[in-house]
Design a protein around this motif. Sequence first.
Motif, PDB file in Angstrom:
ATOM      1  N   ASN A  35      44.043  32.272  38.726  1.00 42.65           N
ATOM      2  CA  ASN A  35      44.190  32.366  40.180  1.00 42.65           C
ATOM      3  C   ASN A  35      43.086  31.620  40.912  1.00 42.65           C
ATOM      4  OD1 ASN A  35      46.503  34.011  40.337  1.00 42.65           O
ATOM      5  ND2 ASN A  35      45.291  35.835  39.888  1.00 42.65           N
ATOM      6  N   GLN A  37      38.082  38.216  44.200  1.00 41.45           N
ATOM      7  CA  GLN A  37      39.184  38.400  45.130  1.00 41.45           C
ATOM      8  C   GLN A  37      40.137  37.217  45.029  1.00 41.45           C
ATOM      9  OE1 GLN A  37      37.906  38.890  49.183  1.00 41.45           O
ATOM     10  NE2 GLN A  37      39.940  38.512  50.031  1.00 41.45           N
ATOM     11  N   VAL A  38      41.411  37.507  44.816  1.00 36.45           N
ATOM     12  CA  VAL A  38      42.404  36.433  44.818  1.00 36.45           C
ATOM     13  C   VAL A  38      42.407  35.786  46.200  1.00 36.45           C
ATOM     14  CG1 VAL A  38      44.854  35.875  44.587  1.00 36.45           C
ATOM     15  CG2 VAL A  38      43.807  37.552  43.057  1.00 36.45           C
ATOM     16  N   ALA A  39      42.406  34.464  46.232  1.00 35.46           N
ATOM     17  CA  ALA A  39      42.316  33.750  47.511  1.00 35.46           C
ATOM     18  C   ALA A  39      43.470  34.111  48.436  1.00 35.46           C
ATOM     19  CB  ALA A  39      42.301  32.247  47.256  1.00 35.46           C
ATOM     20  N   ARG A  40      43.151  34.308  49.682  1.00 31.91           N
ATOM     21  CA  ARG A  40      44.175  34.579  50.683  1.00 31.91           C
ATOM     22  C   ARG A  40      45.061  33.355  50.890  1.00 31.91           C
ATOM     23  NH1 ARG A  40      39.752  36.301  54.950  1.00 31.91           N
ATOM     24  NH2 ARG A  40      38.735  34.702  53.701  1.00 31.91           N
ATOM     25  N   ASP A  41      46.311  33.595  51.138  1.00 30.63           N
ATOM     26  CA  ASP A  41      47.247  32.496  51.356  1.00 30.63           C
ATOM     27  C   ASP A  41      47.042  31.941  52.767  1.00 30.63           C
ATOM     28  OD1 ASP A  41      49.293  30.714  51.497  1.00 30.63           O
ATOM     29  OD2 ASP A  41      50.901  32.149  51.073  1.00 30.63           O
ATOM     30  N   PHE A  62      39.238  27.381  42.372  1.00 29.30           N
ATOM     31  CA  PHE A  62      39.417  27.874  41.015  1.00 29.30           C
ATOM     32  C   PHE A  62      38.053  28.177  40.395  1.00 29.30           C
ATOM     33  CE2 PHE A  62      43.474  25.322  41.233  1.00 29.30           C
ATOM     34  CZ  PHE A  62      44.311  26.431  41.245  1.00 29.30           C
ATOM     35  N   ASN A  86      39.301  29.771  48.401  1.00 29.96           N
ATOM     36  CA  ASN A  86      40.465  29.136  47.785  1.00 29.96           C
ATOM     37  C   ASN A  86      40.061  28.086  46.753  1.00 29.96           C
ATOM     38  OD1 ASN A  86      43.132  28.468  47.225  1.00 29.96           O
ATOM     39  ND2 ASN A  86      43.356  27.126  49.002  1.00 29.96           N
ATOM     40  N   ARG A 125      46.937  25.997  46.366  1.00 31.59           N
ATOM     41  CA  ARG A 125      45.997  26.855  45.674  1.00 31.59           C
ATOM     42  C   ARG A 125      44.898  26.024  45.029  1.00 31.59           C
ATOM     43  NH1 ARG A 125      46.286  31.306  47.927  1.00 31.59           N
ATOM     44  NH2 ARG A 125      45.850  32.657  46.132  1.00 31.59           N
ATOM     45  N   ILE A 174      40.680  32.796  34.009  1.00 28.71           N
ATOM     46  CA  ILE A 174      41.292  33.235  35.266  1.00 28.71           C
ATOM     47  C   ILE A 174      42.048  32.055  35.873  1.00 28.71           C
ATOM     48  CG2 ILE A 174      40.842  34.043  37.609  1.00 28.71           C
ATOM     49  CD1 ILE A 174      38.349  35.468  36.467  1.00 28.71           C
ATOM     50  N   ILE A 184      40.391  31.778  43.898  1.00 33.08           N
ATOM     51  CA  ILE A 184      39.585  32.931  44.305  1.00 33.08           C
ATOM     52  C   ILE A 184      38.805  32.637  45.588  1.00 33.08           C
ATOM     53  CG2 ILE A 184      39.333  33.791  41.943  1.00 33.08           C
ATOM     54  CD1 ILE A 184      36.484  32.517  41.955  1.00 33.08           C
ATOM     55  N   ASP A 185      38.421  33.732  46.262  1.00 36.35           N
ATOM     56  CA  ASP A 185      37.415  33.716  47.327  1.00 36.35           C
ATOM     57  C   ASP A 185      36.215  34.502  46.809  1.00 36.35           C
ATOM     58  OD1 ASP A 185      39.251  32.452  49.002  1.00 36.35           O
ATOM     59  OD2 ASP A 185      39.873  34.329  49.960  1.00 36.35           O
TER      60      ASP A 185
END
Length: 208
Positions: free
Chosen positions: A154, A102-106, A130, A128, A111, A152, A156-157
Amino acid sequence: MTCGQFLPGGRFNVAGCRFIYIVAQAYDLHYYQVVDAPNWAAEGSSSRFDIQAEAADTAGKDQIRLMLRSLLADRFQLRFHREMRDLSALALTAGKNGAKLQVARDNGKPRGSGQIELVDSGWIRGTNIFPSFLADALSGQLSLPVIDRTNIANAIDFSLQWAPDGKADDVHPSIFAAVQEQLGLKLESLKAPIEVLVVDHLERPSAN
């Protein structure tokens, strides 16, 4: 695996710890990166150490590590050099069906500036971070270097759970299976150049 606790108020406590684990903490390494230590320091079946170190109340981990390094040099006469050695390792890569991350929530923070927490034995959770931090956390659990080759970019969570005692069953998968099933990643064996701290000189201290 680590040994010792960084505590509030600039304190660092070790209880019943093998010496190479203390060195690893002092130099922010994994214990397998400390090599060529004498048997009493590396195996430690009969040599375990307690250390209570205290710095200024506001001291952070980096300052405490500097203090600990001085203690190791003065009391244990630790001398070392660094070099690269080919060690058995694991590569963390995307699985054949792609990663399930899952891409980390802002949350308004930079980041990759989050953290990984040990929720329970056999359960880690990251927010949040890497993938390289996930690889480092797996390295600590598996006592082997784990190299991030997921490609990757992004943050991540994630949450990862596996058999806490290493014995997989119908409910709890092995850590290798958990990485694949829950994260869509895989761990592959390889040899890789890893920086190590080579112990050149070390003396067993007299009792306090």
